[in-house]
Design a protein around this motif. Structure first.
Motif, mmCIF file in Angstrom:
data_model
loop_
_atom_site.group_PDB
_atom_site.id
_atom_site.type_symbol
_atom_site.label_atom_id
_atom_site.label_comp_id
_atom_site.label_asym_id
_atom_site.label_seq_id
_atom_site.Cartn_x
_atom_site.Cartn_y
_atom_site.Cartn_z
ATOM 1 N N LYS A 39 -28.176 9.360 -6.318
ATOM 2 C CA LYS A 39 -28.961 9.294 -7.552
ATOM 3 C C LYS A 39 -29.225 7.846 -7.965
ATOM 4 O O LYS A 39 -30.314 7.517 -8.420
ATOM 5 N N GLU A 40 -28.223 6.986 -7.791
ATOM 6 C CA GLU A 40 -28.365 5.584 -8.184
ATOM 7 C C GLU A 40 -29.307 4.811 -7.270
ATOM 8 O O GLU A 40 -29.975 3.880 -7.707
ATOM 9 N N ASN A 41 -29.348 5.179 -5.987
ATOM 10 C CA ASN A 41 -30.084 4.385 -5.004
ATOM 11 C C ASN A 41 -31.385 5.011 -4.535
ATOM 12 O O ASN A 41 -32.031 4.469 -3.635
ATOM 13 N N VAL A 42 -31.778 6.120 -5.134
ATOM 14 C CA VAL A 42 -32.938 6.850 -4.647
ATOM 15 C C VAL A 42 -34.221 6.009 -4.633
ATOM 16 O O VAL A 42 -35.099 6.239 -3.814
ATOM 17 N N GLN A 43 -34.318 5.020 -5.475
ATOM 18 C CA GLN A 43 -35.511 4.174 -5.511
ATOM 19 C C GLN A 43 -35.395 2.924 -4.643
ATOM 20 O O GLN A 43 -36.340 2.141 -4.559
ATOM 21 N N GLU A 44 -34.258 2.729 -4.011
ATOM 22 C CA GLU A 44 -34.042 1.552 -3.162
ATOM 23 C C GLU A 44 -34.602 1.809 -1.762
ATOM 24 O O GLU A 44 -34.209 2.763 -1.100
ATOM 25 N N ALA A 45 -35.490 0.941 -1.327
ATOM 26 C CA ALA A 45 -36.129 1.124 -0.028
ATOM 27 C C ALA A 45 -35.118 1.153 1.113
ATOM 28 O O ALA A 45 -35.232 1.963 2.033
ATOM 29 N N GLY A 46 -34.123 0.292 1.064
ATOM 30 C CA GLY A 46 -33.105 0.275 2.113
ATOM 31 C C GLY A 46 -32.346 1.580 2.197
ATOM 32 O O GLY A 46 -31.964 2.020 3.280
ATOM 33 N N TYR A 47 -32.136 2.200 1.060
ATOM 34 C CA TYR A 47 -31.449 3.488 1.049
ATOM 35 C C TYR A 47 -32.347 4.561 1.660
ATOM 36 O O TYR A 47 -31.878 5.418 2.407
ATOM 37 N N LEU A 48 -33.628 4.510 1.357
ATOM 38 C CA LEU A 48 -34.563 5.470 1.929
ATOM 39 C C LEU A 48 -34.646 5.328 3.441
ATOM 40 O O LEU A 48 -34.808 6.316 4.156
ATOM 41 N N VAL A 49 -34.493 4.110 3.935
ATOM 42 C CA VAL A 49 -34.440 3.888 5.379
ATOM 43 C C VAL A 49 -33.260 4.662 5.973
ATOM 44 O O VAL A 49 -33.377 5.286 7.030
#
Length: 92
Positions: A39-49
């Motif tokens: 939930k905290e990182n859903v907008q982080e591109a690296g996390y989406l990678v």
């Protein structure tokens, strides 16, 4: 693929993943994530990678995700490459 398209693609894939308890548990275990960190990182591109990397580890997961969501399986790699931090790494 443009950045916004790649983010939308990865968020769609994450939404699919979040609906599969067993596979989501495997993702959490493999990445060291938690439900809170997702939930905290859903907008982080690296996390989406990391979401796309996880799904690309197993052809069956990739194809099931794309069949269920209407995503083009050929675009998963391009989405990954379009996200910041998603460039291919060369060992040589």
């Amino acid at each position: 693929m443009k950045l916004i398209e790649a983010q939308t693609y990865a968020l769609t894939a994450l939404g699919w993943l979040a609906q599969r308890d067993e596979l989501l548990g495997h993702f959490i275990g493999s990445t060291g994530s938690s439900l809170e960190s997702i939930k905290e990182n859903v907008q982080e591109a690296g996390y989406l990678v990391s979401v796309l990397d996880f799904l690309m580890m197993e052809d069956r997961w990739l194809l099931e995700c794309c069949d269920s969501t209407g995503l083009d399986p050929n675009d998963m790699r391009f989405a990954r490459l379009a996200l910041p931090g998603g460039a291919e790494f060369h060992w040589t």
